[in-house]
Design a protein around this motif. Structure first.
Motif, PDB file in Angstrom:
ATOM      1  N   TYR A  20     -14.405  18.907  38.875  1.00 38.64           N
ATOM      2  CA  TYR A  20     -13.475  19.925  38.384  1.00 38.64           C
ATOM      3  C   TYR A  20     -12.199  19.941  39.228  1.00 38.64           C
ATOM      4  CZ  TYR A  20     -11.688  24.328  36.550  1.00 38.64           C
ATOM      5  OH  TYR A  20     -10.886  25.275  35.956  1.00 38.64           O
ATOM      6  N   ASP A  21     -12.374  19.941  40.543  1.00 36.21           N
ATOM      7  CA  ASP A  21     -11.215  19.975  41.442  1.00 36.21           C
ATOM      8  C   ASP A  21     -10.355  18.720  41.300  1.00 36.21           C
ATOM      9  OD1 ASP A  21     -11.969  22.437  42.475  1.00 36.21           O
ATOM     10  OD2 ASP A  21     -13.076  21.573  44.154  1.00 36.21           O
ATOM     11  N   ALA A  22     -11.004  17.572  41.106  1.00 36.69           N
ATOM     12  CA  ALA A  22     -10.266  16.318  40.980  1.00 36.69           C
ATOM     13  C   ALA A  22      -9.393  16.323  39.731  1.00 36.69           C
ATOM     14  CB  ALA A  22     -11.228  15.135  40.944  1.00 36.69           C
ATOM     15  N   VAL A  23      -9.947  16.757  38.608  1.00 41.42           N
ATOM     16  CA  VAL A  23      -9.175  16.801  37.361  1.00 41.42           C
ATOM     17  C   VAL A  23      -8.084  17.862  37.448  1.00 41.42           C
ATOM     18  CG1 VAL A  23      -9.271  17.114  34.864  1.00 41.42           C
ATOM     19  CG2 VAL A  23     -11.171  16.015  36.046  1.00 41.42           C
ATOM     20  N   ASP A  24      -8.428  19.006  38.002  1.00 38.80           N
ATOM     21  CA  ASP A  24      -7.480  20.117  38.120  1.00 38.80           C
ATOM     22  C   ASP A  24      -6.278  19.739  38.976  1.00 38.80           C
ATOM     23  OD1 ASP A  24      -6.632  22.932  37.868  1.00 38.80           O
ATOM     24  OD2 ASP A  24      -7.124  23.054  39.993  1.00 38.80           O
ATOM     25  N   GLY A  25      -6.495  18.922  40.003  1.00 35.04           N
ATOM     26  CA  GLY A  25      -5.429  18.627  40.946  1.00 35.04           C
ATOM     27  C   GLY A  25      -4.688  17.330  40.713  1.00 35.04           C
ATOM     28  N   SER A  26      -5.000  16.608  39.642  1.00 38.60           N
ATOM     29  CA  SER A  26      -4.367  15.305  39.436  1.00 38.60           C
ATOM     30  C   SER A  26      -3.762  15.182  38.045  1.00 38.60           C
ATOM     31  CB  SER A  26      -5.394  14.181  39.650  1.00 38.60           C
ATOM     32  OG  SER A  26      -4.851  12.942  39.263  1.00 38.60           O
ATOM     33  N   ALA A  27      -2.437  15.211  37.995  1.00 38.80           N
ATOM     34  CA  ALA A  27      -1.750  15.008  36.715  1.00 38.80           C
ATOM     35  C   ALA A  27      -2.011  13.601  36.189  1.00 38.80           C
ATOM     36  CB  ALA A  27      -0.250  15.248  36.880  1.00 38.80           C
TER      37      ALA A  27
ATOM     38  N   ILE B  32     -26.147  18.556  42.264  1.00 37.08           N
ATOM     39  CA  ILE B  32     -25.511  18.406  40.952  1.00 37.08           C
ATOM     40  C   ILE B  32     -24.335  19.367  40.815  1.00 37.08           C
ATOM     41  CG2 ILE B  32     -25.830  18.747  38.465  1.00 37.08           C
ATOM     42  CD1 ILE B  32     -28.668  17.693  38.819  1.00 37.08           C
ATOM     43  N   VAL B  33     -24.507  20.602  41.273  1.00 36.82           N
ATOM     44  CA  VAL B  33     -23.413  21.583  41.222  1.00 36.82           C
ATOM     45  C   VAL B  33     -22.242  21.108  42.083  1.00 36.82           C
ATOM     46  CG1 VAL B  33     -22.714  23.933  41.837  1.00 36.82           C
ATOM     47  CG2 VAL B  33     -24.906  23.533  40.692  1.00 36.82           C
ATOM     48  N   GLN B  34     -22.534  20.572  43.253  1.00 38.07           N
ATOM     49  CA  GLN B  34     -21.478  20.049  44.127  1.00 38.07           C
ATOM     50  C   GLN B  34     -20.682  18.949  43.429  1.00 38.07           C
ATOM     51  OE1 GLN B  34     -24.081  19.345  47.757  1.00 38.07           O
ATOM     52  NE2 GLN B  34     -22.196  19.944  48.757  1.00 38.07           N
ATOM     53  N   ILE B  35     -21.394  18.057  42.760  1.00 37.39           N
ATOM     54  CA  ILE B  35     -20.736  16.955  42.066  1.00 37.39           C
ATOM     55  C   ILE B  35     -19.846  17.475  40.938  1.00 37.39           C
ATOM     56  CG2 ILE B  35     -21.135  14.966  40.549  1.00 37.39           C
ATOM     57  CD1 ILE B  35     -23.646  14.390  42.267  1.00 37.39           C
TER      58      ILE B  35
ATOM     59  N   GLY C  76     -16.690  19.527  28.961  1.00 39.63           N
ATOM     60  CA  GLY C  76     -16.095  20.855  29.055  1.00 39.63           C
ATOM     61  C   GLY C  76     -15.112  20.950  30.209  1.00 39.63           C
ATOM     62  N   ILE C  77     -15.471  20.361  31.345  1.00 38.30           N
ATOM     63  CA  ILE C  77     -14.578  20.349  32.503  1.00 38.30           C
ATOM     64  C   ILE C  77     -13.285  19.625  32.163  1.00 38.30           C
ATOM     65  CG2 ILE C  77     -14.268  19.331  34.802  1.00 38.30           C
ATOM     66  CD1 ILE C  77     -17.237  20.010  35.316  1.00 38.30           C
ATOM     67  N   TYR C  78     -13.410  18.484  31.496  1.00 38.70           N
ATOM     68  CA  TYR C  78     -12.219  17.740  31.084  1.00 38.70           C
ATOM     69  C   TYR C  78     -11.344  18.593  30.161  1.00 38.70           C
ATOM     70  CZ  TYR C  78     -14.145  13.261  32.780  1.00 38.70           C
ATOM     71  OH  TYR C  78     -14.631  12.226  33.547  1.00 38.70           O
ATOM     72  N   TYR C  79     -11.946  19.132  29.127  1.00 37.32           N
ATOM     73  CA  TYR C  79     -11.168  19.845  28.121  1.00 37.32           C
ATOM     74  C   TYR C  79     -10.506  21.095  28.698  1.00 37.32           C
ATOM     75  CZ  TYR C  79      -9.715  22.426  24.045  1.00 37.32           C
ATOM     76  OH  TYR C  79      -8.951  23.118  23.146  1.00 37.32           O
ATOM     77  N   LEU C  80     -11.252  21.880  29.464  1.00 40.20           N
ATOM     78  CA  LEU C  80     -10.702  23.124  29.996  1.00 40.20           C
ATOM     79  C   LEU C  80      -9.506  22.860  30.908  1.00 40.20           C
ATOM     80  CD1 LEU C  80     -13.962  25.134  30.755  1.00 40.20           C
ATOM     81  CD2 LEU C  80     -12.301  25.575  28.936  1.00 40.20           C
ATOM     82  N   ASN C  81      -9.598  21.811  31.714  1.00 41.17           N
ATOM     83  CA  ASN C  81      -8.475  21.472  32.581  1.00 41.17           C
ATOM     84  C   ASN C  81      -7.276  20.995  31.779  1.00 41.17           C
ATOM     85  OD1 ASN C  81      -8.755  21.553  35.685  1.00 41.17           O
ATOM     86  ND2 ASN C  81     -10.763  20.855  35.033  1.00 41.17           N
ATOM     87  N   LEU C  82      -7.510  20.169  30.773  1.00 42.04           N
ATOM     88  CA  LEU C  82      -6.408  19.684  29.949  1.00 42.04           C
ATOM     89  C   LEU C  82      -5.764  20.826  29.173  1.00 42.04           C
ATOM     90  CD1 LEU C  82      -7.964  16.378  28.544  1.00 42.04           C
ATOM     91  CD2 LEU C  82      -6.301  16.621  30.398  1.00 42.04           C
TER      92      LEU C  82
END
Length: 220
Positions: free
Chosen positions: A112-119, A104-107, A175-181
């Motif tokens: 997180y990395d996918a959202v962080d790295g993709s405009a 689950i942590v890996q997923i 949270g992952i979505y919001y923090l990256n945005l």
């Protein structure tokens, strides 16, 4: 002589096909550029054909209408399904019996990395939460279907407990979505965590892992 003629015919036939594919790709790429520059409100026929530098008639000729062109863009740029989903399936496949804490942590870290790295993905998320769109809704439904077998694989760990892992993960993913945005829109810290730095990313990922660890400890 016949071989030379055959080769010439093949090249002549391939020319229009390649040109068609290049033109279609130009239009698909133009949708992404307009989305980045003008947000979803700017996805008009005029803006897209101007960015692609093509005749608007080609949109109808190749895609049928503007909505189909946008749908083609969304499908090709849906990083959840094209990049995240394969990794999720790979992680799930390597687990022996069920999806556990580590997987689950890996997923979550992969997401997180996918959202962080993709405009592109960031803009799509903003679009999804800002207005209803039939194509985006279909993508969201596909993502939900991806999660169904994964959640079933975790059920054995939380059977006969009051822990709602689905709701917990919903909060974490949101949270992952919001923090990256937030980090991409405003170069300021959030709760004194500088999200624009490697240290900030590490702290968030460590917190994600710690929360999942606590959830698994609580079930015992």
């Amino acid at each position: 002589m016949s071989n030379q003629k055959s080769e010439h015919q093949r090249k002549v036939a391939e020319g229009p096909i390649r040109n068609k594919e290049r033109t279609k790709q130009k239009m698909i790429d133009a949708v992404g550029e307009v989305l980045k520059e003008k947000s979803y409100a700017g996805l008009t026929m005029n803006n897209i054909v101007k960015k692609a530098n093509v005749d608007r008639k080609l949109v109808v000729h190749y895609f049928g209408n503007l909505n189909n062109l946008i749908e083609e863009y969304l499908n090709s740029r849906d990083y959840w399904m094209t990049k995240v989903a394969p990794k999720v399936r790979e992680i799930a496949a390597t687990s022996e019996k069920n999806l556990g804490e580590k997987e689950i942590v890996q997923i979550l870290h992969t997401l997180y990395d996918a959202v962080d790295g993709s405009a592109d993905l960031q803009k799509m998320i903003l679009w999804q939460i800002s207005e209803y769109n039939e194509n985006l809704s279909a993508l969201l439904e596909n993502r939900e279907k991806l999660g169904e077998p994964l959640f079933k694989a975790t059920d054995v760990d939380f059977k006969n407990t009051d822990i709602d892992l689905r709701a917990i993960l919903a909060v974490q993913i949101a949270g992952i979505y919001y923090l990256n945005l937030q980090s991409k829109s405003n170069n300021v810290a959030f709760c004194e965590v500088n999200l624009g730095t490697e240290e900030g990313t590490r702290r968030i990922k460590d917190a994600v892992a710690k929360m999942i660890q606590l959830v698994y400890q609580q079930r015992k």
